[in-house]
Write a protein that holds these residues in place. Structure first.
Motif, PDB file in Angstrom:
ATOM      1  N   PHE A  79       0.718  -1.195  -0.078  1.00  0.00           N
ATOM      2  CA  PHE A  79       0.149  -0.095  -0.269  1.00  0.00           C
ATOM      3  C   PHE A  79       0.950   1.373  -0.180  1.00  0.00           C
ATOM      4  O   PHE A  79       1.807   1.483   0.794  1.00  0.00           O
ATOM      5  CB  PHE A  79      -0.905  -0.023   1.430  1.00  0.00           C
ATOM      6  CG  PHE A  79      -1.899   1.069   1.395  1.00  0.00           C
ATOM      7  CD1 PHE A  79      -2.391   1.833   0.170  1.00  0.00           C
ATOM      8  CD2 PHE A  79      -2.074   1.800   2.644  1.00  0.00           C
ATOM      9  CE1 PHE A  79      -3.274   2.847   0.345  1.00  0.00           C
ATOM     10  CE2 PHE A  79      -3.109   2.551   2.746  1.00  0.00           C
ATOM     11  CZ  PHE A  79      -3.570   3.201   1.583  1.00  0.00           C
ATOM     12  N   LEU A  80       0.645   2.197  -0.722  1.00  0.00           N
ATOM     13  CA  LEU A  80       1.099   3.492  -0.805  1.00  0.00           C
ATOM     14  C   LEU A  80      -0.031   4.632  -0.536  1.00  0.00           C
ATOM     15  O   LEU A  80      -0.827   4.778  -1.236  1.00  0.00           O
ATOM     16  CB  LEU A  80       1.894   3.969  -2.096  1.00  0.00           C
ATOM     17  CG  LEU A  80       2.126   5.459  -2.418  1.00  0.00           C
ATOM     18  CD1 LEU A  80       3.376   5.677  -1.808  1.00  0.00           C
ATOM     19  CD2 LEU A  80       2.574   5.728  -3.653  1.00  0.00           C
ATOM     20  N   PRO A  81      -0.080   4.890   0.643  1.00  0.00           N
ATOM     21  CA  PRO A  81      -0.891   6.009   1.210  1.00  0.00           C
ATOM     22  C   PRO A  81      -0.852   7.333   0.347  1.00  0.00           C
ATOM     23  O   PRO A  81       0.355   7.564  -0.403  1.00  0.00           O
ATOM     24  CB  PRO A  81      -0.850   6.221   2.621  1.00  0.00           C
ATOM     25  CG  PRO A  81      -0.007   5.112   2.985  1.00  0.00           C
ATOM     26  CD  PRO A  81       0.922   4.824   1.873  1.00  0.00           C
TER      27      PRO A  81
ATOM     28  N   LYS B 196      16.730  15.021   2.233  1.00  0.00           N
ATOM     29  CA  LYS B 196      17.169  15.816   1.194  1.00  0.00           C
ATOM     30  C   LYS B 196      16.822  15.251  -0.069  1.00  0.00           C
ATOM     31  O   LYS B 196      17.264  15.405  -1.460  1.00  0.00           O
ATOM     32  CB  LYS B 196      18.900  15.210   1.064  1.00  0.00           C
ATOM     33  CG  LYS B 196      19.666  16.068   2.279  1.00  0.00           C
ATOM     34  CD  LYS B 196      21.122  15.631   2.327  1.00  0.00           C
ATOM     35  CE  LYS B 196      21.599  16.587   3.649  1.00  0.00           C
ATOM     36  NZ  LYS B 196      23.202  15.679   3.661  1.00  0.00           N
ATOM     37  N   TYR B 197      15.785  14.494  -0.202  1.00  0.00           N
ATOM     38  CA  TYR B 197      14.970  13.920  -1.379  1.00  0.00           C
ATOM     39  C   TYR B 197      14.046  14.850  -2.066  1.00  0.00           C
ATOM     40  O   TYR B 197      13.439  15.797  -1.349  1.00  0.00           O
ATOM     41  CB  TYR B 197      14.304  13.030  -1.285  1.00  0.00           C
ATOM     42  CG  TYR B 197      14.912  11.340  -0.926  1.00  0.00           C
ATOM     43  CD1 TYR B 197      16.148  11.473  -0.564  1.00  0.00           C
ATOM     44  CD2 TYR B 197      14.285  10.254  -1.322  1.00  0.00           C
ATOM     45  CE1 TYR B 197      17.119  10.320  -0.637  1.00  0.00           C
ATOM     46  CE2 TYR B 197      15.039   8.993  -1.012  1.00  0.00           C
ATOM     47  CZ  TYR B 197      16.258   9.000  -0.647  1.00  0.00           C
ATOM     48  OH  TYR B 197      17.077   7.976  -0.632  1.00  0.00           O
ATOM     49  N   SER B 198      13.805  15.008  -3.194  1.00  0.00           N
ATOM     50  CA  SER B 198      13.023  15.889  -3.831  1.00  0.00           C
ATOM     51  C   SER B 198      11.593  15.157  -3.650  1.00  0.00           C
ATOM     52  O   SER B 198      11.497  13.941  -3.563  1.00  0.00           O
ATOM     53  CB  SER B 198      13.363  16.052  -5.298  1.00  0.00           C
ATOM     54  OG  SER B 198      13.085  14.821  -6.048  1.00  0.00           O
TER      55      SER B 198
ATOM     56  N   GLN C 252       8.290  10.202  -3.966  1.00  0.00           N
ATOM     57  CA  GLN C 252       7.355   9.329  -4.424  1.00  0.00           C
ATOM     58  C   GLN C 252       7.657   8.012  -4.792  1.00  0.00           C
ATOM     59  O   GLN C 252       6.957   6.883  -4.748  1.00  0.00           O
ATOM     60  CB  GLN C 252       6.564  10.206  -5.508  1.00  0.00           C
ATOM     61  CG  GLN C 252       5.335   9.812  -6.055  1.00  0.00           C
ATOM     62  CD  GLN C 252       4.340  10.094  -4.867  1.00  0.00           C
ATOM     63  OE1 GLN C 252       4.332  10.911  -3.915  1.00  0.00           O
ATOM     64  NE2 GLN C 252       3.134   9.264  -5.099  1.00  0.00           N
ATOM     65  N   ARG C 253       8.807   7.925  -5.561  1.00  0.00           N
ATOM     66  CA  ARG C 253       9.457   6.717  -6.087  1.00  0.00           C
ATOM     67  C   ARG C 253       9.772   5.738  -4.941  1.00  0.00           C
ATOM     68  O   ARG C 253       9.595   4.430  -4.711  1.00  0.00           O
ATOM     69  CB  ARG C 253      10.663   6.946  -6.790  1.00  0.00           C
ATOM     70  CG  ARG C 253      10.161   7.362  -8.159  1.00  0.00           C
ATOM     71  CD  ARG C 253      11.089   8.396  -8.829  1.00  0.00           C
ATOM     72  NE  ARG C 253      12.456   8.318  -9.032  1.00  0.00           N
ATOM     73  CZ  ARG C 253      13.440   8.978  -9.272  1.00  0.00           C
ATOM     74  NH1 ARG C 253      13.047  10.386  -9.118  1.00  0.00           N
ATOM     75  NH2 ARG C 253      14.795   8.719  -9.158  1.00  0.00           N
TER      76      ARG C 253
ATOM     77  N   THR D  32       1.981   8.829  -9.111  1.00  0.00           N
ATOM     78  CA  THR D  32       2.686   9.507 -10.195  1.00  0.00           C
ATOM     79  C   THR D  32       2.832  10.641  -9.927  1.00  0.00           C
ATOM     80  O   THR D  32       3.294  11.663 -10.574  1.00  0.00           O
ATOM     81  CB  THR D  32       2.076   9.372 -11.521  1.00  0.00           C
ATOM     82  OG1 THR D  32       0.755   9.471 -11.632  1.00  0.00           O
ATOM     83  CG2 THR D  32       2.253   7.702 -12.296  1.00  0.00           C
ATOM     84  N   VAL D  33       2.224  11.404  -8.733  1.00  0.00           N
ATOM     85  CA  VAL D  33       2.462  12.753  -8.429  1.00  0.00           C
ATOM     86  C   VAL D  33       3.955  13.049  -8.410  1.00  0.00           C
ATOM     87  O   VAL D  33       4.494  12.359  -7.588  1.00  0.00           O
ATOM     88  CB  VAL D  33       1.705  12.999  -7.057  1.00  0.00           C
ATOM     89  CG1 VAL D  33       2.050  14.342  -6.580  1.00  0.00           C
ATOM     90  CG2 VAL D  33      -0.085  12.891  -7.358  1.00  0.00           C
TER      91      VAL D  33
END
Ligand SMILES: Nc1ncnc2c1ncn2[C@@H]1O[C@H](COP(=O)(O)OP(=O)(O)OP(=O)(O)O)[C@@H](O)[C@H]1O
Ligand SMILES: [Mg+2]
Lengths: 380, 290
Positions: free
Chosen positions: B78-80, B132-134, B139-140, B160-161
């Motif tokens: 699951f990715l909320p 430090k992530y964009s 998202q990935r 995919t946002v």
């Protein structure tokens, strides 16, 4: 499971609130130790106070009887009258004994001063000394022992104060454990994993408890270290708590020495701490933000104290005295638990055991409640 | 393997977020299409067991997912929609943490996490702290964590946002290669994301499942409703007010309009092939201002 606990520990350590709180706590601890052991009364007017105290203690340690009291007081007034006023060290040990045993404490110093002015000396026979029986010291099969007690009273004060410090730090850490994941909106992710409901909850409880115990032990270790230096070792440990006249526990009904009392205090604090952890975790699991969980947990921690301001007798009052906030000061739990008026039984040890059992029960109940809650947790 | 919802309704205090939704899914990729507030997140939360439906049942292989929640959660990924990561964890550490929560043994977890991070193109930054992530990297990471346990049922809420076109392509390939014998449901507003990879599209509108089917079949339902016409710029405002416009292109003092309309919108209008985007506009025309 071990792996999850490890990650949960890491989450606690990385929290900004925790890091800030730790730094502040260390400063406060330094303050407590400094004031408790270094700025202590013992140092009196001059820095020789401690040295002189230890000399007197060494001479005076032993069986506690009327003869011993007389010896101590003889030495005391001799010392007082021998040196010139400016460089005589203040002897807190004997001063406390004098306060307790000389019928009119105040007068003696006037009398000694007057005598010295006239080039004379007050002798011990001119003073009326109360007997141990008159004051009503508790009696046991073995005679009471006297020894270093001023320093131990300071240790008790410090021990009491650091309990507040530990509790607040632990509440701060534990209130984050569940609520910070809730406020991050992490629950949908965590609670939809295989182990995210049961094992994760247990891991969080273990991590928080382990962390709190670590904090508890390290702070007490630091405090004991400081005491060791201050007291010149642990001398006085076998002194009866009744003869610690600064504590005014002459009639305390149980045969305990100062080390026993310290041990009981730490044990009581420890179990109280476990209950605080469990309660705070429960609060944390029911609130949405770390801040409200902190406020509620602190409120619950302090509540029994506030209530005892309103309710001063009866069964509810007795119940309130079971809570750590009402019995953490060493002298308080010794006095409260030794009478039926303030507690449940007329026996100190029974009261002590009852308190511990109740606190352990609170710990188990709330930890279980947390587990149940997270197992069934639903978003709203 | 199947996942079935029967008469699922969810009401918050005064809003009905899902209204009597029923559907049955077999292995394949499903795109859940719906405008803001149409109930996608609510639906996903119910399927993943973190939100309780007001009425109705969700079953996986005919077993109620609530009665067998432990078993279902072990085959779920699951990715909320929105959550914040632990900023001081590195990407790798976060993956290993989730792997631990999914009960994957340590050695296997390391290998699997590394593999997935590579698949989503994060192997270079795996030891960097997440703070430090964009946005697209986070998202990935979210997509990767959902797949650690090789789930039979994979639910991705707006995966995919924030992904750039290159990453979108990579994502599509990842899902396509992953989805064999699995049920993958993903929601999005970006029609092109699901147009190519989704075997079926579910259209959720105001809590009601309005339609479902392969995109080509759904598109057929609006055949004949999509028009193109050229208008003078001075008549443009009137046209924009009167019609549902799916595109406009300026060419000098004239504008080419793409219009969705049951009736012929203008004498010179020509019928054109509908696309999924037209379909979206057709279903969600109220939000489009009509
Ligand atoms: N916790 C809540 N309490 C009350 N109402 C809620 C709650 N969560 C969602 N809603 C309402 O339920 C409806 C559906 O919301 P949901 O988040 O499921 O939509 P969505 O399709 O995911 O939207 P988006 O595309 O913006 O993510 C909305 O009207 C929303 O306002
Ligand atoms: Mg949503």
């Amino acid at each position: 499971m071990k792996t999850i606990v490890k990650y949960e520990m890491e989450k606690i350590q990385q929290n900004k609130t925790f890091i800030g709180a730790l730094v502040i706590s260390l400063l406060v601890l330094a303050g407590i130790l400094y004031i408790g052991f270094y700025q202590a009364q013992l140092y009196g007017i001059d820095r020789n106070g401690v040295e002189h105290y230890h000399q007197v203690v060494e001479k005076s340690t032993g069986e506690f009887n009327d003869q011993k009291v007389k010896e101590v007081l003889t030495n005391y007034i001799d010392h007082y009258q021998s040196d010139n006023v400016d460089n005589r060290s203040f002897d807190l040990f004997s001063w406390e004994i004098a306060n307790t045993f000389i019928a009119n404490g105040e007068d003696v110093y006037d009398q000694m001063n007057n005598a010295m002015k006239q080039g004379d000396k007050l002798t011990i026979d001119q003073i009326s000394i109360k007997s141990i029986k008159e004051i009503g010291f508790a009696e046991f099969l073995e005679p009471l022992k006297v020894g270093s007690f001023v320093t131990w009273k300071d240790l008790y004060n410090v021990t009491s104060q650091i309990f507040l410090l530990i509790s607040i730090l632990v509440i701060l850490v534990c209130c984050l454990v569940f609520s910070s994941d809730t406020s991050r909106n992490m629950n949908p992710l965590l609670l939809s994993t295989k182990l995210g409901r049961k094992q994760l909850t247990i891991a969080k409880i273990i991590a928080a408890t382990f962390f709190s115990i670590l904090v508890f032990l390290s702070i007490h270790a630091l405090s004991l270290g400081a005491f060791f230096i201050y007291n010149g070792g642990f001398t006085g440990w076998d002194t009866s708590i009744q003869t610690n006249v600064s504590m005014e526990l002459f009639k305390f009904p149980v045969e305990l020495n100062q080390l026993h009392v310290f041990g009981l205090a730490v044990a009581l604090q420890f179990i109280g701490l476990l209950a605080i952890v469990a309660l705070t975790l429960y609060v944390s699991s029911t609130t949405r933000s770390p801040f409200s969980s902190l406020l509620i947990a602190l409120g619950l921690f302090l509540l029994p104290k506030a209530l005892t301001q309103l309710i001063k007798r009866g069964p509810i009052y007795h119940l309130l005295n079971l809570f750590p906030i009402n019995n953490y000061p060493v002298k308080d739990f010794l006095t409260l638990m030794s009478t039926e008026k303030e507690f449940f039984f007329d026996n100190f040890m029974q009261n002590m055991i009852l308190t511990m059992v109740v606190l352990v029960a609170i710990t188990i109940i709330f930890n279980f409640a947390v587990y149940q809650r997270m197992k069934q947790y639903q978003e709203t | 393997m199947e996942l079935e919802l029967k008469n699922v309704t969810k009401s918050y205090d005064d809003i009905i977020a899902l209204n009597n939704v029923s559907f049955r899914l077999v292995p394949g990729v499903y795109g859940l299409l719906g405008s803001n507030g149409s109930g996608k997140t609510t639906l996903f939360r119910i399927i993943s067991g973190v939100l309780k439906q007001t009425t109705g049942t969700v079953t996986h292989n005919r077993e109620d997912i609530r009665a067998n929640s432990d078993a279902f959660r072990s085959v779920l990924g699951f990715l909320p929609q929105d959550f914040s990561y632990y900023p001081d964890f590195t990407g790798m550490k976060f993956m290993l943490y989730i792997a631990a929560l999914k009960g994957i043994n340590k050695n296997l977890a390391k290998k699997r996490c590394l593999e997935l991070l590579t698949l989503v193109g994060l192997e270079d930054v795996k030891n960097k702290k997440i703070k430090k992530y964009s946005g697209g990297m986070k998202q990935r990471l979210g997509i990767a964590q959902a797949m650690i346990n090789d789930p039979e049922v994979l639910i991705l809420d707006e995966p995919t946002v924030g992904l750039d076109p290159k990453e979108r392509v990579r994502f599509r390939n990842l899902i396509s290669s992953f989805s064999k014998n699995k049920i993958v449901i993903l929601s999005t507003h970006i029609v092109s994301d699901i147009e190519y990879i989704a075997d079926e599209i579910l259209v959720l509108n105001k809590g009601i499942l309005e339609n479902r089917g392969p995109s080509s079949v759904l598109i057929e339902t609006i055949r004949g409703y999509v028009w193109e016409t050229e208008v003078e710029n001075d008549k443009l405002d009137q046209m924009l007010m009167d019609h549902l416009i799916s595109n406009q292109k300026h060419e000098g003092n004239r504008t080419v309009l793409r219009i969705i309309s049951i009736e012929k919108p203008a004498p010179n209008a020509k019928q054109v092939h509908p696309t999924l985007e037209d379909l979206y506009l057709y279903y969600f025309r109220e939000e489009a201002g009509r």
